[in-house]
Design a protein around this motif. Structure first.
Motif, PDB file in Angstrom:
ATOM      1  N   UNK A 164     -24.512  56.523 -28.676  1.00  0.00           N
ATOM      2  CA  UNK A 164     -24.247  56.138 -27.291  1.00  0.00           C
ATOM      3  C   UNK A 164     -23.775  57.341 -26.490  1.00  0.00           C
ATOM      4  N   UNK A 165     -24.108  57.318 -25.193  1.00  0.00           N
ATOM      5  CA  UNK A 165     -23.697  58.396 -24.293  1.00  0.00           C
ATOM      6  C   UNK A 165     -23.523  57.826 -22.884  1.00  0.00           C
ATOM      7  N   UNK A 166     -22.286  57.610 -22.513  1.00  0.00           N
ATOM      8  CA  UNK A 166     -21.898  57.216 -21.156  1.00  0.00           C
ATOM      9  C   UNK A 166     -22.631  55.981 -20.651  1.00  0.00           C
ATOM     10  N   UNK A 167     -22.690  54.960 -21.485  1.00  0.00           N
ATOM     11  CA  UNK A 167     -23.240  53.667 -21.086  1.00  0.00           C
ATOM     12  C   UNK A 167     -22.275  52.570 -21.544  1.00  0.00           C
ATOM     13  N   UNK A 168     -21.097  52.533 -20.993  1.00  0.00           N
ATOM     14  CA  UNK A 168     -20.074  51.607 -21.501  1.00  0.00           C
ATOM     15  C   UNK A 168     -20.459  50.138 -21.392  1.00  0.00           C
ATOM     16  N   UNK A 169     -21.038  49.745 -20.260  1.00  0.00           N
ATOM     17  CA  UNK A 169     -21.413  48.336 -20.095  1.00  0.00           C
ATOM     18  C   UNK A 169     -22.533  47.952 -21.052  1.00  0.00           C
ATOM     19  N   UNK A 170     -23.521  48.837 -21.195  1.00  0.00           N
ATOM     20  CA  UNK A 170     -24.614  48.574 -22.123  1.00  0.00           C
ATOM     21  C   UNK A 170     -24.094  48.477 -23.554  1.00  0.00           C
ATOM     22  N   UNK A 171     -23.169  49.361 -23.907  1.00  0.00           N
ATOM     23  CA  UNK A 171     -22.628  49.370 -25.265  1.00  0.00           C
ATOM     24  C   UNK A 171     -21.888  48.074 -25.568  1.00  0.00           C
ATOM     25  N   UNK A 172     -21.091  47.618 -24.633  1.00  0.00           N
ATOM     26  CA  UNK A 172     -20.366  46.347 -24.847  1.00  0.00           C
ATOM     27  C   UNK A 172     -21.340  45.197 -25.049  1.00  0.00           C
ATOM     28  N   UNK A 173     -22.400  45.163 -24.235  1.00  0.00           N
ATOM     29  CA  UNK A 173     -23.400  44.096 -24.355  1.00  0.00           C
ATOM     30  C   UNK A 173     -24.066  44.129 -25.723  1.00  0.00           C
ATOM     31  N   UNK A 174     -24.450  45.325 -26.181  1.00  0.00           N
ATOM     32  CA  UNK A 174     -25.110  45.438 -27.475  1.00  0.00           C
ATOM     33  C   UNK A 174     -24.191  45.005 -28.614  1.00  0.00           C
ATOM     34  N   UNK A 175     -22.954  45.482 -28.615  1.00  0.00           N
ATOM     35  CA  UNK A 175     -22.027  45.131 -29.701  1.00  0.00           C
ATOM     36  C   UNK A 175     -21.840  43.622 -29.782  1.00  0.00           C
ATOM     37  N   UNK A 176     -21.718  42.973 -28.614  1.00  0.00           N
ATOM     38  CA  UNK A 176     -21.587  41.499 -28.612  1.00  0.00           C
ATOM     39  C   UNK A 176     -22.849  40.851 -29.185  1.00  0.00           C
ATOM     40  N   UNK A 177     -24.008  41.393 -28.838  1.00  0.00           N
ATOM     41  CA  UNK A 177     -25.269  40.777 -29.263  1.00  0.00           C
ATOM     42  C   UNK A 177     -25.510  40.919 -30.758  1.00  0.00           C
ATOM     43  N   UNK A 178     -24.837  41.859 -31.401  1.00  0.00           N
ATOM     44  CA  UNK A 178     -25.040  42.080 -32.825  1.00  0.00           C
ATOM     45  C   UNK A 178     -24.273  41.094 -33.705  1.00  0.00           C
ATOM     46  N   UNK A 179     -23.292  40.397 -33.155  1.00  0.00           N
ATOM     47  CA  UNK A 179     -22.518  39.438 -33.957  1.00  0.00           C
ATOM     48  C   UNK A 179     -23.413  38.391 -34.630  1.00  0.00           C
ATOM     49  N   UNK A 180     -24.254  37.660 -33.882  1.00  0.00           N
ATOM     50  CA  UNK A 180     -25.112  36.666 -34.546  1.00  0.00           C
ATOM     51  C   UNK A 180     -26.159  37.293 -35.462  1.00  0.00           C
ATOM     52  N   UNK A 181     -26.544  38.522 -35.191  1.00  0.00           N
ATOM     53  CA  UNK A 181     -27.510  39.227 -36.044  1.00  0.00           C
ATOM     54  C   UNK A 181     -26.908  39.475 -37.426  1.00  0.00           C
ATOM     55  N   UNK A 182     -25.664  39.921 -37.444  1.00  0.00           N
ATOM     56  CA  UNK A 182     -24.979  40.177 -38.710  1.00  0.00           C
ATOM     57  C   UNK A 182     -24.788  38.886 -39.483  1.00  0.00           C
ATOM     58  N   UNK A 183     -24.354  37.840 -38.794  1.00  0.00           N
ATOM     59  CA  UNK A 183     -24.137  36.550 -39.448  1.00  0.00           C
ATOM     60  C   UNK A 183     -25.429  36.026 -40.056  1.00  0.00           C
ATOM     61  N   UNK A 184     -26.511  36.108 -39.301  1.00  0.00           N
ATOM     62  CA  UNK A 184     -27.792  35.588 -39.788  1.00  0.00           C
ATOM     63  C   UNK A 184     -28.272  36.363 -41.014  1.00  0.00           C
ATOM     64  N   UNK A 185     -28.241  37.691 -40.931  1.00  0.00           N
ATOM     65  CA  UNK A 185     -28.764  38.508 -42.028  1.00  0.00           C
ATOM     66  C   UNK A 185     -28.002  38.284 -43.322  1.00  0.00           C
ATOM     67  N   UNK A 186     -26.695  38.134 -43.238  1.00  0.00           N
ATOM     68  CA  UNK A 186     -25.907  37.915 -44.446  1.00  0.00           C
ATOM     69  C   UNK A 186     -26.010  36.471 -44.927  1.00  0.00           C
ATOM     70  N   UNK A 187     -26.133  35.531 -44.015  1.00  0.00           N
ATOM     71  CA  UNK A 187     -26.213  34.116 -44.394  1.00  0.00           C
ATOM     72  C   UNK A 187     -27.504  33.817 -45.141  1.00  0.00           C
ATOM     73  N   UNK A 188     -28.620  34.388 -44.688  1.00  0.00           N
ATOM     74  CA  UNK A 188     -29.906  34.120 -45.349  1.00  0.00           C
ATOM     75  C   UNK A 188     -30.131  35.022 -46.553  1.00  0.00           C
ATOM     76  N   UNK A 189     -29.180  35.903 -46.834  1.00  0.00           N
ATOM     77  CA  UNK A 189     -29.298  36.755 -48.002  1.00  0.00           C
ATOM     78  C   UNK A 189     -30.162  37.979 -47.823  1.00  0.00           C
ATOM     79  N   UNK A 190     -30.473  38.337 -46.583  1.00  0.00           N
ATOM     80  CA  UNK A 190     -31.265  39.546 -46.345  1.00  0.00           C
ATOM     81  C   UNK A 190     -30.443  40.803 -46.573  1.00  0.00           C
ATOM     82  N   UNK A 191     -29.127  40.703 -46.404  1.00  0.00           N
ATOM     83  CA  UNK A 191     -28.218  41.834 -46.595  1.00  0.00           C
ATOM     84  C   UNK A 191     -26.954  41.356 -47.286  1.00  0.00           C
ATOM     85  N   UNK A 192     -26.387  42.199 -48.140  1.00  0.00           N
ATOM     86  CA  UNK A 192     -25.121  41.854 -48.788  1.00  0.00           C
ATOM     87  C   UNK A 192     -23.967  42.030 -47.820  1.00  0.00           C
TER      88      UNK A 192
END
Length: 328
Positions: free
Chosen positions: A20-48
């Motif tokens: 990241x480089x000087x995109x604070x609003x974009x960074x916050x949006x992305x970090x929030x959007x990754x929460x369900x991605x992490x949950x899904x990947x670990x729940x279905x067993x795609x990632x430990x």
């Protein structure tokens, strides 16, 4: 080089890296959007497990400053300028992980299964790297001239099916088997840190080292185009810079001096032809009052100019003025 066992092992430990480089609003949006991605990947067993790594390339670490203290991310400050340094830092910080996935700070996954799709494609197709599509989206509309000119259309990836082998890719939606990357010794080239093209060079070199790279059509990410990049000047400058960087990549990949001479000659001829065709199309557009012909003509002209710059060794700094420098 044969496919690593890390992709075959289920499930792998995954690092998702966000330079990241000087995109604070974009960074916050992305970090929030990754929460369900992490949950899904670990729940279905795609990632430990899935860890999120934010690499702030701003000397002032402005991106890290906006992240909440309780945000579930690993935070590092990379003071060396340029995206190549930030991406190499991601490689270095991924010790203990099997897979590294890059996504840009101005993007978001289109669906919660984005990461799982990348991982499943790597497993099913025994791939060492997997790339996915990127769709530019604009909140509030965009200049019709830019839209009809196809400046963000990414037509070169249309129609590629999941599992099809590719030879190079962008890093804004890319999975890497870290065992293969470490064995190859391939790193991101600092000469492309401020110009773009570091990802094309890296993945081309990885392919040459024997890595198997495939496409995953279902792993879509959305590129949120900010207002500052919705201008005609930015669109034309982006095309020009990408064209110049592409020639520089070709020069570095050429194994001999004669090979580089051939690359320069082809780029020069193609550049002149594109400029001639672009100018003619723009003139026709003015005569018939066609916005599409004007936009595509100017786009092709800038592609030609970029090709000539790359062949001549000019380095175009992104968001800056071109400077003189050697390509190799």
């Amino acid at each position: 080089m044969t496919p690593s066992a890390s992709i075959d092992r289920t499930p792998p430990a995954v690092m998702v890296a966000v330079p990241t480089y000087r995109r604070p609003d974009d960074l916050r949006r992305l970090v929030r959007s990754l929460d369900p991605v992490v949950v899904y990947a670990t729940t279905v067993g795609a990632a430990s497990r899935v860890d999120i790594l934010v690499i702030d390339n701003d000397p002032d670490a402005s991106g890290l400053a906006v992240l909440p203290d309780d945000a579930p991310v690993i935070r590092v400050h990379e003071r060396s300028p340029g995206v190549a340094a930030a991406r190499n830092r991601a490689l270095d910080e991924s010790i203990g992980h099997d897979v590294l996935v890059f996504i840009d700070d101005d993007e978001t996954p289109a669906a919660s299964d984005w990461l799982a799709r990348l991982l499943e494609t790597a497993r099913d197709h025994r791939a060492d790297a997997v790339a996915g599509p990127v769709l530019t989206v604009v909140d509030g509309g965009i200049d019709p001239w830019i839209e009809v000119g196809g400046f963000f259309a990414r037509r070169h990836t249309r129609g590629i099916l999941t599992g099809e082998v590719i030879q190079r890719a962008a890093t804004n939606n890319l999975l890497l088997d870290l065992a293969i990357v470490r064995a190859s010794g391939v790193r991101f080239d600092d000469r492309f840190g401020r110009t773009g093209g570091e990802d094309s060079l890296f993945t081309s070199q990885l392919h040459r080292a024997g890595a198997r790279m495939v496409w995953c059509a279902e792993a879509l990410v959305l590129d949120h185009l900010p207002e500052t990049r919705r201008t005609r000047a930015h669109a034309l400058g982006r095309v020009r810079g990408m064209s110049a960087a592409g020639v520089r990549v070709g020069l570095i990949l050429a194994p001999t001096r004669s090979g580089r001479t051939v690359v320069r000659a082809k780029a020069t001829l193609a550049g002149v032809a594109r400029i001639a065709a672009g100018v003619a199309r723009t003139a026709t557009g003015a005569l018939v009052r066609s916005e599409r012909l004007d936009a595509t003509g100017r786009r092709d002209t800038m592609r030609g100019v970029g090709a000539l710059e790359g062949a001549a060794g000019h380095i175009r700094i992104h968001y800056g003025e071109p400077v003189r420098g050697a390509s190799r």
